[in-house]
Structure formats: C-alpha cells, structure tokens
Design an enzyme around this catalytic site. Sequence first.
Site, PDB file in Angstrom:
ATOM      1  N   GLU A  56       0.829  -1.211   0.000  1.00 25.06           N
ATOM      2  CA  GLU A  56       0.000   0.000   0.000  1.00 25.06           C
ATOM      3  C   GLU A  56       0.862   1.260   0.000  1.00 25.06           C
ATOM      4  O   GLU A  56       0.475   2.284  -0.568  1.00 25.06           O
ATOM      5  CB  GLU A  56      -0.946  -0.001   1.202  1.00 25.06           C
ATOM      6  CG  GLU A  56      -1.995  -1.099   1.174  1.00 25.06           C
ATOM      7  CD  GLU A  56      -2.805  -1.115  -0.110  1.00 25.06           C
ATOM      8  OE1 GLU A  56      -3.067  -0.036  -0.673  1.00 25.06           O
ATOM      9  OE2 GLU A  56      -3.168  -2.212  -0.571  1.00 25.06           O
ATOM     10  N   HIS A 112       1.614   2.434  -3.432  1.00 26.80           N
ATOM     11  CA  HIS A 112       0.584   3.328  -3.964  1.00 26.80           C
ATOM     12  C   HIS A 112       0.785   4.749  -3.424  1.00 26.80           C
ATOM     13  O   HIS A 112       0.635   5.736  -4.150  1.00 26.80           O
ATOM     14  CB  HIS A 112      -0.805   2.836  -3.564  1.00 26.80           C
ATOM     15  CG  HIS A 112      -1.260   1.588  -4.256  1.00 26.80           C
ATOM     16  ND1 HIS A 112      -1.268   1.457  -5.623  1.00 26.80           N
ATOM     17  CD2 HIS A 112      -1.751   0.417  -3.760  1.00 26.80           C
ATOM     18  CE1 HIS A 112      -1.746   0.260  -5.942  1.00 26.80           C
ATOM     19  NE2 HIS A 112      -2.042  -0.384  -4.832  1.00 26.80           N
ATOM     20  N   HIS A 135       3.405   6.512  -5.282  1.00 26.11           N
ATOM     21  CA  HIS A 135       2.930   6.901  -6.608  1.00 26.11           C
ATOM     22  C   HIS A 135       2.199   8.243  -6.531  1.00 26.11           C
ATOM     23  O   HIS A 135       2.328   9.087  -7.421  1.00 26.11           O
ATOM     24  CB  HIS A 135       1.998   5.809  -7.149  1.00 26.11           C
ATOM     25  CG  HIS A 135       1.874   5.789  -8.636  1.00 26.11           C
ATOM     26  ND1 HIS A 135       1.111   4.855  -9.309  1.00 26.11           N
ATOM     27  CD2 HIS A 135       2.410   6.574  -9.601  1.00 26.11           C
ATOM     28  CE1 HIS A 135       1.188   5.072 -10.611  1.00 26.11           C
ATOM     29  NE2 HIS A 135       1.963   6.109 -10.811  1.00 26.11           N
TER      30      HIS A 135
END
Length: 680
Positions: free
Chosen positions: A468, A471, A474
């Site tokens: 996670e 992410h 990102h």
Amino acid sequence: MPNPLLRGSTLPFALPDYANLTDAHVREAAEAGMAEQLANLAAIAAEDEPATVENVLHAWELSGATLDRTLAAFWVARSADTTPERDAIMAEFAPRLAAHTDAILLHRGLYDRLRSLADRAERGELTLDEQDSFSLERRLKDYERGGIALGDQDQRRLRELNAELATLSTQFETVVSAGRNAAAVHVTDAAELAGLSDEEKAGLEQAAQDRGLEGWLVPIVNTSGQPLLDVLEHRGLRERIYRASTTRGLGGEHDTRDLLVQLARLRDERARLLGYPHHAAYSQELSCARTTDAVNDLLGRLAPGVVAIAEQEAQTLRQRLEQLEPGATLEPWDWQFLASREAAETSFDTDQLKPYLEFERVLHDGVFAAATALYGITFHERPELVGYTQQARVFEVREEDGSVLGAVVIDPWTRPSKKGGAWMTSLVKQSGLTGDLPVVTNTCNVPPPAPGSPSLMTWTNVITLFHEFGHDLHGLLSDVRYPSRSGTAVPRDFVEFPSQVNEIWAWEPELIAQFARHHESGDPVPAEWIEALVASRQESGYHTLELLKAMLLDQAWHQSPLAGLPEDGAGVEQFEAAALERAGVAFPLVPPRYRSTYFAHIFAGGYSAGYYSYLWSEVMDADTVAWFRDNGGLSRAAGETFRRGLLAPGGSVEAMDTYRNFRGADPDVSHLLHRLGLGG
C-alpha cells in the site's frame, strides 16, 4: 460553524478539517459542489472566445473544486470508519453522482467545445504539449465511452442504467461489510485455541469483549483464506472459520447473490448499448492490455502449470496429514495449517518472525527507511493534525533538501466500522495547475494490539504495508499539471505495478535486519532466518491459484453473454463452478481468493473485469525487479531513475510509454514465469 468543505482548507497541506467536519456538512457540500460544477461547465460550453488550453482544459479541471474536495474527504472516512448515517449518505448520493456524471458526459455543448480545441490544434492554430494533448484525448474518449453518440432514447436508458448500477454497487459493499462482521466465529472453549500465542488470544478476547461476548471472537478478514488457519491446531475450529469465510453472502440476512447478478446483467446491457460485446471489452479498452484476448491469453497461459504445482503441494500435504491423523482426508481448511508445518521443517515458517515485527519499527525502520534510501524523502509525524479517525496519524513528507513534499495519513488497525482489505486514497491530489501538494492515505486492517501488548504483525501484514505504501509513493512523487491525471490515475492494470515493486524492499536482507527486531529484547532477527526467508520467497501454487481463480471468475461474470448469466441469485454457485471448470482450475482444495458473493473488488470497488490487473502488473513488477538488481538495488541512483521515469508522470501520458521509456522495451514475462516456478 461554517461548513469547512465549502471553502478551501486553511490547514497545513489543505487537509480536510476533520475535527469540525460533520455528516451534515458533507450533504450540504455535495449538493453545492454538484451545482457549482455544472454551472462552471455550462460557462465553458457557452464561451464565445476561441477554445484554448486555458479556457477549456484548465477551466475544466478547476470546475469541480468543491465537489472534489468533499468526495475525497468523505470517501476515505466512510470506508475506514462508517456509520449508518454515512452509509445513508452514500446510498443517497451514489445514483445522484452517477446522474451528475451523465449530465456532463451527455452534454453536447461541452463535447463540441472539446472538439473545437482539438480541431484548432490539428489546424496548427495553437500548440498542445504532451500533457495537454493526452488530457484532451482522454476527455474526448470519456464522451465517446459515455454515450454522446447515442440517440435520445438510448441516452435515457443509459442514465437509468448508470443510476441503478451505482445504487447496487453501494448496496453490495454495505451488505458485504456487514456480512463480514457477522461471520466472526465465537469461541467459548479455550482448548480450541491451541496453537495461538498469548498475544493472539488476548486480541481475540478483546474482540469478544468489544461485542459484549464472553470467550474469544475470531474476526473474518476480506479474503477466503483466514490468517489464523495457519496456526490453529483444532481441526474443528479451522473448519468453522473456513466455512464462515467462504459461505458469506450465500443466504440469510447478508445474501449478496441477487445484487451481484443484477450488477453483472446491467453491466452487460450497458456495454452492448454503447457498442461493446460485453462489459470486459468496455473495461479493458483503455487498459494496458487493451483487449480481452490479451487478458485471456495471459490467464490461460498460466492455468495448467499453476494447477499442476498446487496438485504437487496437495500430495505433500496429504502425506503430512496422514502422519498427524491417519485416515483423514485433506480438506481446504487443512491446507494453510499443514503448509505452515511443512514450511517450518522444509523451508522457513514466517510465524517465527512475529515477535520481531512490531508495527512501529516496521513502519519507521522498514517502510519509511526504504523510501528514504530510494528517493531521499523523510517522514515527520504531525500529532497536532487530525486525521479521518482517532487512530489515523499524519506524517509530513520532506524532500532531501528539507522542502515539504506532501503528507501521508497512516491508519493501520482493523475495526468493525472499517471495510475489509487495505487501500490507498488521495485526500489532496498533486497538481502543478493548482499548486496543491499531495496528501495520501494508507489504510490497512492489521489486528490492533490488546491493551498492554505490542502491535505484532504477520509477515503477510508487512508485505501489505509495503504494498500500500507503493501506492502512496505513486501519489506523493507525482509531478503532473492536471489533478485528474495525478499519481495513481493510471489504467487499472498499471496502478498495481508501483505498489508491487515496493514489496521487493520488504525482502531486502539489510532492511529486514533493520526493522525485524525482537519487541522485548531489541535483538535483531537471526541472520540465518533472513537467509531462509529470502530463499523461500517463490510464490506457492496455493497463493497463485487462489488469485488466478478470482481473476477468472471476474472475467466470467463480465465476458459472458446475457444468456450465459444467471437470471437471479439462485444460479450463482452453479455459474461459479462452471466457470472454474471451463477454465481448468476447478481444483477444490484451493478456494478463489474471493468468491463472487464477497468479491467487493469487482462488484463495488472499481475492479470490474480488471482484477487480472494484479497479474498483468506483476509482469512489469518482475521485470523491474530485474532492472533494480542490475542497477544498484536499494539506492538513491536507482530510486531517482524509477521516480522520474515511472512515478512522476502519473497518468499524464500513456502508461505503457512511460514503461518502455524507463525499461527500453516491453516487459519480459519470463521473469514472472520464473518467480511462479513455471520456467521462463
């Protein structure tokens, strides 16, 4: 007090003012935000001046500021800590938001304004850079996929379908969450808990007390497999837990079968109305895969080999079961327990690590430390800032030079009001146009520590936290102009790629030695354990097959013609069984990671016809792991290349182009085949 959502936040990082935010504020701001955006877009459509990037694309991005702010604040709060009122808001606004989107995508004047800008660019009257061109191209495609070319009657039916689908998806998610909580297994005999540590028993006792029960309560997690099946010695309790997990939604108060059948049938009708053969074709048109043939080819290529590996593993487990209980037949609820025993003797049992995996140390000396080593960024807790729950913590993120990059909100603990699984969201999207810094969340379901006990994690929990956080990175490291293209706004089968890459650092021996220390003594995990752990990394046939089964079920629901779908919920189990048999993966000892009745990813979570994306992304992940191995591993130089080439562009340009520019070629599938034990 004034509604904090109706104006831009004055808090650091433009955080939503959760300390003063009420559900009534959300309702008011959503109403105002929809009206505001429609008015702003109407002004864009009515503009007399020639179309420009500024008066079309930029104005469009800024048109829904209040609505975007409201929904970002609400979605994460409702998912992480729902209440009946928040569920009611979601149920009320889901179809209204679908209608709001239709009002935009079926507005001929707005479409014509976009076309005018595209025509001017084609004639050379103005120049669009790469981000402008891609944004314009995707907005035009949204209109084509949104029904702008349909006649009036078909547009009316499309609006009805979108509203009904939004309502059903919300209902499915609510019922699945309630069913997961209701499926928790109550234990009153302490002898049945053999195999659990004192800390684990204390956690289950606290869970029972929280619900006013005596004894112990085993909560059910999102997936079919349940963590405690690894260690529970009592075969009868293992069976109860397994059945409680895999029969969710098949009847009773929390039956989801009719809901999911309606969703599948209405999605098929909508796809055909829009000119696609089925929903999967519609879903995958803008993906990296592009076509259902490409998806089916990848899944079909893996199925025989993965089943063969699982069958080999099953034979080994049958022999072990015969030693423990002569004459017993291997059942699905035995697999995790026996596999854990087998690993303890033949490879490495990750359960040994748990006393060394205290949450705070894993977070700071593992997850954060890896990000610092790669990207130079550092994390600094801001306890005075309020997150979306009392358990959420806000960390300021700084660049290597000390400048502020953004913020991340960490919310690790499971609770009955939180939906299952783990996820990342963006509270504030990075944007060069608005000047906003990114604020991302990391929401997991790690069992909370009992009072006075340490917060110890399983190795699976550790991998999930790293995943996670990939992410999060990102979103944090995005460097784009348009907020709608920021961070994770990429195709579904690309979005999991950076997160899967970030998992590799959990297996880095030097980093493990840093974050895996005994919670009492502080001693590092034995070096030979690290060596054995890393050597045991290859995916098991069980894990790969449970994922593959779920991916194939997703495609079956969304590629089947209407005549091939059940007419109502009574046909769900037969449809599942036939789909898995047809794909050659019916192997009964390994359940799908999600059965259809609790498959929230595809029936409520935006992954419809896209659950294959975890595997598609893993092709790029495995190829990138090879790149990191050849380019310095966990180093600033390698991290900077990955950051600038793959994370920073977000969804501002074509996703696969960023990959090819980074790697110099398309991803090499042989690295994934090797990882899965299938050669290559």
